[in-house]
Design an enzyme around this catalytic site. Structure first.
Site, mmCIF file in Angstrom:
data_model
loop_
_atom_site.group_PDB
_atom_site.id
_atom_site.type_symbol
_atom_site.label_atom_id
_atom_site.label_comp_id
_atom_site.label_asym_id
_atom_site.label_seq_id
_atom_site.Cartn_x
_atom_site.Cartn_y
_atom_site.Cartn_z
ATOM 1 N N ARG A 15 0.832 -1.193 0.000
ATOM 2 C CA ARG A 15 0.000 0.000 0.000
ATOM 3 C C ARG A 15 0.875 1.254 0.000
ATOM 4 O O ARG A 15 2.070 1.188 0.281
ATOM 5 C CB ARG A 15 -0.924 -0.011 1.229
ATOM 6 C CG ARG A 15 -2.034 -1.034 1.156
ATOM 7 C CD ARG A 15 -2.835 -1.117 2.455
ATOM 8 N NE ARG A 15 -2.063 -1.714 3.541
ATOM 9 C CZ ARG A 15 -2.527 -1.890 4.780
ATOM 10 N NH1 ARG A 15 -3.750 -1.483 5.087
ATOM 11 N NH2 ARG A 15 -1.782 -2.453 5.703
ATOM 12 N N LYS A 75 1.372 1.942 7.203
ATOM 13 C CA LYS A 75 1.691 1.152 8.390
ATOM 14 C C LYS A 75 2.567 1.944 9.355
ATOM 15 O O LYS A 75 3.167 2.961 9.009
ATOM 16 C CB LYS A 75 2.398 -0.149 7.992
ATOM 17 C CG LYS A 75 1.478 -1.154 7.311
ATOM 18 C CD LYS A 75 0.254 -1.494 8.153
ATOM 19 C CE LYS A 75 0.596 -2.282 9.406
ATOM 20 N NZ LYS A 75 -0.612 -2.543 10.241
ATOM 21 N N HIS A 96 -1.101 1.880 16.148
ATOM 22 C CA HIS A 96 -1.360 0.700 17.000
ATOM 23 C C HIS A 96 -0.303 0.592 18.101
ATOM 24 O O HIS A 96 0.421 -0.398 18.214
ATOM 25 C CB HIS A 96 -1.389 -0.577 16.155
ATOM 26 C CG HIS A 96 -2.419 -0.576 15.064
ATOM 27 N ND1 HIS A 96 -3.780 -0.638 15.325
ATOM 28 C CD2 HIS A 96 -2.303 -0.505 13.719
ATOM 29 C CE1 HIS A 96 -4.449 -0.618 14.177
ATOM 30 N NE2 HIS A 96 -3.580 -0.527 13.198
ATOM 31 N N GLU A 118 -6.174 5.058 13.427
ATOM 32 C CA GLU A 118 -7.138 4.160 14.076
ATOM 33 C C GLU A 118 -7.856 4.782 15.262
ATOM 34 O O GLU A 118 -8.814 4.175 15.777
ATOM 35 C CB GLU A 118 -6.464 2.855 14.505
ATOM 36 C CG GLU A 118 -5.508 2.949 15.688
ATOM 37 C CD GLU A 118 -4.087 3.311 15.301
ATOM 38 O OE1 GLU A 118 -3.202 3.218 16.172
ATOM 39 O OE2 GLU A 118 -3.850 3.681 14.123
#
Length: 372
Positions: A15, A75, A96, A118
């Site tokens: 990605r 990421k 995360h 997120e």
């Protein structure tokens, strides 16, 4: 503002933080964009497309990190990337942090402003930047589970939908949110017998309406997980506590009572996983076996369908990204409480409660940290 888009370096991660179309939007708003050479080539976004959109192509990731005011990724930054971040720079990506003390420590040390996709919220209480990847991961979880149920992949040799005269597979979905709903849709569409567990009665009512009674909805308890995991051929872990480590709901004891060759797919692995025996895997080596049960715990599942995932992600992240660039990060976040919820680390301070609770850092409210 100068926006930097480095190439992702995590295992089998294809990605890219901005598509050429998204670059064109930033350019149209008066910003400059530098993109690492071949950042999107593997999923059909050529360097020429980025150049046509107005970006400058840069071969060196070090140069991108050194020059850019805001780094846009997909990421979480790997350790060498964290070490290239600096005070006064904004990082806009998935983080995360709760199950990742090493990354958290490095981001604190960098002094950068780190916004996690997120934990950005919306007016309905949703997670708009997590939702598109949750939709992808939920659907992929069934594809992955069906594949690994094949005998050659270590599974029991069970076809998810069965055939006339042979019962379909039993699929247990733990968690009825975005991931769980999409997983149930895919599993039901393939003809499986599906049960969804959730602790919200209103959500169970909604799911019953969505599926028209074609899936079983069950209130989630320790006993229910024990009972339904015993008979399951495939278990999908779809539990999320925003920004926090996932609770361990399927234990080692549960595994001992499961069918040999059953498959478990832990979609919560980015937040540490919701199965006691989960450990992060990669697309290169996606599975391992514990007590005869195949575990699929790929930490970047949507990266497996990177073109679809990139476009879906950019649709969601672009408006917030433009706000950060147009107004500056501080003003953009102070004006928008939903974007402010995305701030996890700022100039050496942890600004998200669930992360500080999980890792033992002092919590500083994000508005306080920004105005300090």
């Amino acid at each position: 503002m100068l926006i930097g888009v480095p190439k992702e370096i995590k295992n089998h991660e294809y990605r890219v933080g901005l598509t050429p179309a998204a670059v064109k939007e930033f350019i149209a708003h008066g910003h400059d964009v530098i993109v690492q050479t071949n950042a999107g080539t593997s999923i059909g976004f050529s360097d020429d497309q980025y150049i046509s959109a107005g970006a400058q192509m840069i071969a060196s990731p070090e140069e991108i990190f050194a020059r850019a005011d805001m780094i846009v990724k997909v990421k979480e930054p790997q350790p060498n990337e964290c070490k290239m971040l600096r005070k006064g720079q904004t990082l806009y990506t998935y983080l995360h942090l709760a199950p990742d003390p090493v990354q958290t420590e490095l981001l604190i040390a960098s002094g950068a402003t780190c916004i996690a996709y997120e934990t950005v919220t919306d007016a309905r209480g949703g997670l708009p930047l997590l939702a598109p990847m949750s939709e992808v991961a939920g659907r992929m979880s069934i594809q992955a589970g069906a594949h690994h149920l094949e005998k050659a992949q270590g599974g029991s040799g069970t076809l998810l939908g069965g055939v006339p005269g042979v019962a379909p597979a039993e699929v247990l979905v733990i968690g009825g949110g975005v991931v769980g709903t999409q997983a149930a849709k895919m599993a039901r569409g393939m003809g499986a017998d599906v049960t969804i567990l959730d602790r919200s009665i209103p959500r169970l009512r909604e799911l019953d309406d969505i599926f028209g009674g074609t899936v079983k909805t069950v209130y989630s308890t320790v006993d229910a997980i024990e009972q339904y995991s015993k008979q399951a051929d495939l278990v999908i872990g779809a539990v999320l506590i925003p920004g926090a480590a996932a609770p361990k709901l399927l234990t080692r004891e549960h595994l001992k009572n499961m069918k040999d060759g059953a498959v478990v797919v832990d979609v919560a692995i980015d937040q540490g996983g919701c199965f006691e025996t989960s450990k992060a895997t990669t697309h290169q080596e996606p599975t391992y076996v514990v007590d005869g049960v195949v575990h699929y715990c790929v930490a970047n599942m949507p990266g497996g369908v990177a073109r679809t995932s990139t476009m879906a992600l950019n649709n969601a992240t672009l408006p917030f990204g433009l706000a950060l660039a147009n107004k500056g990060p501080k003003q953009a976040m102070l004006e928008n409480p939903h974007l402010l919820n995305g701030l996890n680390v700022h100039e050496g301070k942890v600004t998200y409660q669930a992360v500080s609770d999980a890792l033992g850092y002092e919590y500083v409210a994000p508005e306080v940290a920004l105005q300090a």
